[in-house]
Scaffold this active site. Structure first.
Site, PDB file in Angstrom:
ATOM      1  CD  GLN A 284     -13.178  -1.227  -1.219  1.00 46.83           C
ATOM      2  OE1 GLN A 284     -12.514  -1.180  -0.183  1.00 46.83           O
ATOM      3  NE2 GLN A 284     -14.410  -1.722  -1.244  1.00 46.83           N
TER       4      GLN A 284
ATOM      5  NE  ARG B 261      -3.748   1.833   2.847  1.00 47.14           N
ATOM      6  CZ  ARG B 261      -5.048   1.589   2.612  1.00 47.14           C
ATOM      7  NH1 ARG B 261      -5.412   0.408   2.165  1.00 47.14           N
ATOM      8  NH2 ARG B 261      -5.968   2.516   2.833  1.00 47.14           N
TER       9      ARG B 261
ATOM     10  CB  CYS C 281     -14.302   1.895  -0.366  1.00 43.57           C
ATOM     11  SG  CYS C 281     -13.850   3.644  -0.348  1.00 43.57           S
TER      12      CYS C 281
ATOM     13  NE  ARG D  79     -10.623  -4.602   0.373  1.00 42.15           N
ATOM     14  CZ  ARG D  79      -9.812  -3.629   0.827  1.00 42.15           C
ATOM     15  NH1 ARG D  79     -10.319  -2.531   1.375  1.00 42.15           N
ATOM     16  NH2 ARG D  79      -8.501  -3.744   0.716  1.00 42.15           N
TER      17      ARG D  79
ATOM     18  CG  ASP E 250     -13.744   6.926  -1.274  1.00 41.50           C
ATOM     19  OD1 ASP E 250     -13.816   6.769  -0.042  1.00 41.50           O
ATOM     20  OD2 ASP E 250     -12.673   6.807  -1.911  1.00 41.50           O
TER      21      ASP E 250
ATOM     22  CG  HIS F 139      -8.230   0.526  -3.085  1.00 46.16           C
ATOM     23  ND1 HIS F 139      -7.555  -0.628  -2.750  1.00 46.16           N
ATOM     24  CD2 HIS F 139      -8.787   0.971  -1.914  1.00 46.16           C
ATOM     25  CE1 HIS F 139      -7.690  -0.863  -1.457  1.00 46.16           C
ATOM     26  NE2 HIS F 139      -8.422   0.089  -0.931  1.00 46.16           N
TER      27      HIS F 139
END
Length: 301
Positions: free
Chosen positions: A126, A96, A254, A282, A214, A123
């Site tokens: 996700q 990440r 998310c 996830r 988001d 991402h």
């Protein structure tokens, strides 16, 4: 040679379907039995870290969390040297990072598979969880529609790829200056995905099957917070907005959420919300992607 997963379009449509099959497999192949996976985090995480650690455990592996300041990429040693060293200990490296270029440099070493756990451009882990949630709700996504409201950010880029590859119509509404770039649109077009853009949230949401938002200010953008709040103030997802969606519509986010900003408490915790299933997925997404990438995904490399 090692195949990596840096963005959704690293998969073909057939490979994406196969990954989703493995995500739903309660007993996938133990591709990490007796092996380790390095999890490098330059940014803090809740869902990403814990879902990856549990997925690795379920696949028989040993996950090791490494803070960005510990490894010091391009400070203590180069990205390439660090990855080459870690590849001697671990079967796979997931990271990440702030800059997507860091992941590209990792993958270019070809010493082991690299997985994007979030970068400034995408991402994809996700996105896999998002489409699992959509498939659980609607089955085949062909002919279904999804509207993303707010910032055309890294989450939206990956989501548009994944849902679009599965046949969903992708819509977007957000202020000028916060939309996909022409480069992003061209990349989506290359895999047959078109994003329909709208100036007003109600136009984008009208009749859709899923509404997604988001946070308006992501990690690293804190200095822009007040400016962004003003820009996005007419793009809050509330009950009035959800009322113009399809009668079977669901709401996705998310997480983490800024309740009362990009979405109201009423929607986030209401009957249309699927955020907790999405969050759980996830882990299933991570397990399925690892099961595929570390077995079938390497066969043609």
């Amino acid at each position: 040679m090692s195949k990596s997963f840096l963005e959704v379009d690293d998969l073909t449509k057939a490979e994406l379907h196969r990954v989703l099959e493995l995500c739903r497999d309660p007993d996938p192949p133990k591709v990490l039995r007796g092996e380790g996976i390095a999890l490098i985090f330059e940014k803090p995480s809740n869902r990403t870290r814990n879902s990856m650690e549990m997925a690795a455990y379920q696949l028989g592996g040993h996950p090791v969390y490494i803070r960005g300041e510990e490894i010091g990429l391009d400070e203590r040693e180069s990205v390439e040297d660090a990855v080459t060293t870690l590849s001697a200990y671990y079967k796979c490296i997931a990271a990440r990072v702030f800059a997507h270029k860091t992941l590209e440099r990792m993958a270019e070493t070809k010493v082991c598979p690299i997985i994007n756990l979030l970068s400034d451009t995408g991402h994809p882990m996700q996105a896999l969880a998002d489409v699992i949630t959509l498939v659980e709700e609607f089955g085949d996504l062909d002919g279904k529609s999804l509207a993303f409201i707010g910032d055309g950010n890294n989450v939206f880029r990956s989501l548009a790829m994944a849902a679009g590859m599965l046949g969903a119509e992708i819509r977007f509404a957000g202020p000028s200056g916060y939309r996909l770039s022409e480069i992003d649109k061209d990349r989506l077009a290359a895999i047959g995905v078109e994003v329909k853009e709208f100036d007003f949230a109600q136009e984008a949401v009208n009749g859709v099957n899923a509404v997604y938002t988001d946070v308006w200010t992501s990690m690293g953008q804190e200095s822009e917070s007040e400016e962004r709040k003003k820009a996005f103030e007419s793009f809050t997802v509330n009950s009035d907005l959800m009322s113009v969606a399809s009668s079977d519509a669901i709401f996705l986010h998310c997480l983490p959420a800024h309740r009362g900003e990009e979405v109201t408490e009423e929607v986030l915790e209401g009957p249309m919300s699927r955020i907790w299933s999405q969050s759980e997925n996830r882990m299933h997404a991570a397990r399925g992607l690892l099961a595929w990438l570390l077995s079938e995904g390497q066969e043609n490399e």
